[in-house]
Design a protein around this motif. Structure first.
Motif, PDB file in Angstrom:
ATOM      1  N   LEU B 174      38.314  40.414  19.183  1.00 33.76           N
ATOM      2  CA  LEU B 174      39.205  39.582  19.411  1.00 33.76           C
ATOM      3  C   LEU B 174      40.505  40.103  20.315  1.00 33.76           C
ATOM      4  O   LEU B 174      40.739  39.798  21.700  1.00 33.76           O
ATOM      5  CB  LEU B 174      39.847  38.688  18.270  1.00 33.76           C
ATOM      6  N   PRO B 177      39.490  43.062  23.415  1.00 33.61           N
ATOM      7  CA  PRO B 177      39.186  42.214  24.715  1.00 33.61           C
ATOM      8  C   PRO B 177      40.284  41.302  25.213  1.00 33.61           C
ATOM      9  O   PRO B 177      40.440  41.240  26.517  1.00 33.61           O
ATOM     10  CB  PRO B 177      38.079  41.266  24.140  1.00 33.61           C
ATOM     11  N   ASN B 178      41.003  40.591  24.213  1.00 30.61           N
ATOM     12  CA  ASN B 178      42.129  39.838  24.928  1.00 30.61           C
ATOM     13  C   ASN B 178      43.268  40.781  25.327  1.00 30.61           C
ATOM     14  O   ASN B 178      43.813  39.818  26.441  1.00 30.61           O
ATOM     15  CB  ASN B 178      42.815  39.203  23.341  1.00 30.61           C
ATOM     16  N   TRP B 255      35.493  38.192  33.823  1.00 28.47           N
ATOM     17  CA  TRP B 255      35.645  36.589  33.201  1.00 28.47           C
ATOM     18  C   TRP B 255      37.025  36.329  33.486  1.00 28.47           C
ATOM     19  O   TRP B 255      37.696  35.244  33.172  1.00 28.47           O
ATOM     20  CB  TRP B 255      35.309  36.593  31.978  1.00 28.47           C
ATOM     21  N   ARG B 260      38.842  35.616  39.126  1.00 27.31           N
ATOM     22  CA  ARG B 260      37.878  34.682  39.564  1.00 27.31           C
ATOM     23  C   ARG B 260      38.554  33.660  40.574  1.00 27.31           C
ATOM     24  O   ARG B 260      37.892  33.283  41.702  1.00 27.31           O
ATOM     25  CB  ARG B 260      37.494  33.685  38.300  1.00 27.31           C
TER      26      ARG B 260
END
Lengths: 261, 264
Positions: B174, B177-178, B255, B260
């Motif tokens: 958690l 990656p955050n 992601w 994006r």
């Protein structure tokens, strides 16, 4: 038969800078195996706190909580309980298949279910490789439900799971949750602000009062199952709705009366 | 035909920037020629270009020398920043005590310490420049990583706890990656800072084959076209460094929302 969840004389006091806050005071209720129970009440009545006591996220300052005949801590370690929030709480760096398998991975649950099967169960077949950001709010919440079911828990705790959705999506999600519940028959504790939603889904509705949080009424829902959309139009549905509304704390309606007068 | 079409479509968004760039160069050239500006005030782009070509091997050599200093300092400073962030994020009390100091230190003009570090490590030693760069990039790296590790959705932490996940699992699945988007923001800032730090600390003296030393020496001898050519090298290295990090970010965290959005 032992109740799936038993809450006896529970007090919950949170320490706070301006003096302690009593979230729950002398709260007692039992929930039977495979029963669908809603907790409803004004903001700050401690319904979410009650859910977190069952999930072992908080420990009560008084009284006792029993889950599946043992302490909430033991039930948590054995993964008998799974949680669902108002927000889907999906991890944005994992695709939805990985999000569903995450709970299996961490809990190492033995009798877990197949994530792909669960995703098609919640109507998301073919979307496994999509990332949460590519899905609508309703779809994300369905992924969250698939994740909650993945470890095959006996008890599902849902904290206003559809509150962030628009009304149409919310009704659809309700129908769809019922159809899943009919097939799996888990014990469900469902926290909501919406009386029609609580009535439509539940076997029992527990009405709570705020400041301090306590149980005000325990209403058994007298509606046949299985239920579908047409139930929302039945006279009996409106009668039950009226009965529950009359039991709600008067404080909720005071503002309306003032505006009306 | 369609391949060429595709390429054309991809290049179209960059067209305005390209036009502005070429326009600015032409304007510069015209300005210098039209007003008969003296060479030592502002050399024309054509003169700088010619000088660049004549001294290409030498410029490449000194450019690489300084790039190594910047990269070394970047690696040391970022690694230390991440390690300290991991340590402090593990113990909340430590991070709450250290963060105000780190934020204060981040606004200190660390480049001012360059002469002192030159003295400590030896003026000709590339390590003195790496040390400055490392100190400069350490603070933004550490502050951003701590933010990424601690600014996690509280519900996600509750969810992990309900799975009976250990603190280490929560960190791995958690918090880390955050923190990646935060870390990449810090890498981008650090990339720009590391080249600035290396060149400017060389202004205070250093090896003869360093960009900053070359620029000061050529400027002192009124050889401004040479100084400008060296500045171009510094710019190209800085921009390339930034672009490489942007590319790695796209590959590693596709992601991430900001990436994006940029793709749309």
């Amino acid at each position: 038969m032992n109740p799936a969840i038993s809450v006896q004389n529970v007090d919950m006091v949170f320490p706070a800078p301006g003096g302690a806050i009593t979230a729950l005071q002398d709260v007692s209720f039992d929930i039977a195996e495979a029963e669908f129970v809603s907790l409803i009440g004004p903001s700050g009545c401690g319904k979410s706190t009650a859910l977190r006591l069952i999930a072992d996220i908080h420990q009560p300052t008084g009284g006792s909580v029993t889950v599946a005949g043992q302490s909430p801590g033991q039930s948590r370690i054995q993964h008998l309980v799974n949680l669902m929030f108002q927000e889907p709480v999906l991890l944005p760096w994992l695709n939805i298949y990985q999000n569903v398998s995450l709970s299996i991975e961490i809990t190492k649950a033995k009798d877990h279910r197949d994530p792909a099967e669960l995703l098609s169960f919640v109507g998301l077949k073919g979307r496994e490789k999509d990332y949460p950001g590519q899905l609508s709010g309703g779809m994300q919440q369905r992924v969250a439900l698939a994740r909650a079911l993945a470890t095959n828990p006996r008890i599902l705790l849902m904290d206003e799971p559809f509150a962030a959705l628009d009304e149409f999506t919310r009704d659809r999600m309700g129908n769809w949750l019922l159809s899943i519940w009919e097939r799996s028959r888990k014990t469900v504790v469902f926290v909501t602000h919406s009386i029609p939603e609580a009535l439509y889904l539940s076997d029992r509705v527990l009405i709570m009062d705020a400041n301090p949080g306590r149980i005000r009424a325990d209403v058994r829902v007298e509606l046949p199952r299985p239920r579908d959309e047409s139930m929302r139009e039945e006279i009996s549905f409106f009668e039950q709705l009226k009965a529950i509304r009359s039991q709600m704390p008067k404080s909720l309606y005071v503002e309306e009366e003032l505006n009306g007068g | 035909m369609s391949e060429a079409n595709k390429l054309y479509r991809r290049l179209v968004p960059y067209l305005p920037a390209g036009v502005v760039f070429v326009g600015a160069i032409l304007l510069w050239e015209g300005f210098v020629r039209g007003f008969d500006i003296q060479q030592f005030l502002l050399p024309a782009p054509s003169v700088i270009g010619a000088t660049f070509g004549e001294n290409f091997d030498r410029l490449l050599h000194i450019g690489w020398f300084t790039t190594k200093e910047a990269l070394g300092g970047f690696a040391i400073g970022c690694s230390l920043g991440i390690l300290v962030a991991l340590a402090t994020a593990r113990w909340t009390a430590a991070s709450e005590t250290l963060m105000p100091f780190a934020i204060a230190a981040n606004s200190v003009p660390i480049i001012a310490f360059a002469p002192i570090l030159n003295n400590w490590f030896g003026i000709d030693n590339p390590l003195s420049k790496m040390a400055i760069v490392a100190v400069i990039v350490f603070f933004p790296m550490m502050i951003n990583t701590v933010r990424g590790l601690t600014l996690v959705d509280p519900s996600a932490v509750e969810l992990m706890r309900s799975y009976a996940a250990s603190e280490f699992e929560i960190l791995l699945k958690l918090r880390l990656p955050n923190s990646l988007p935060y870390m990449f923001n810090a890498f981008k800032v650090a990339a720009a800072l590391s080249m600035i730090g290396a060149v400017v600390s060389e202004y205070f003296g250093g090896n003869r084959s360093a960009l900053g030393v070359f620029i000061t020496q050529e400027a002192a001898q009124f050889r401004f076209a040479e100084a400008w050519a060296a500045i171009i090298i510094a710019c190209v290295v800085g921009v390339t460094f930034y672009m490489v990090i942007l590319l790695v970010e796209r590959l590693l965290i596709p992601w991430h929302a900001s990436v994006r959005q940029a793709e749309r």
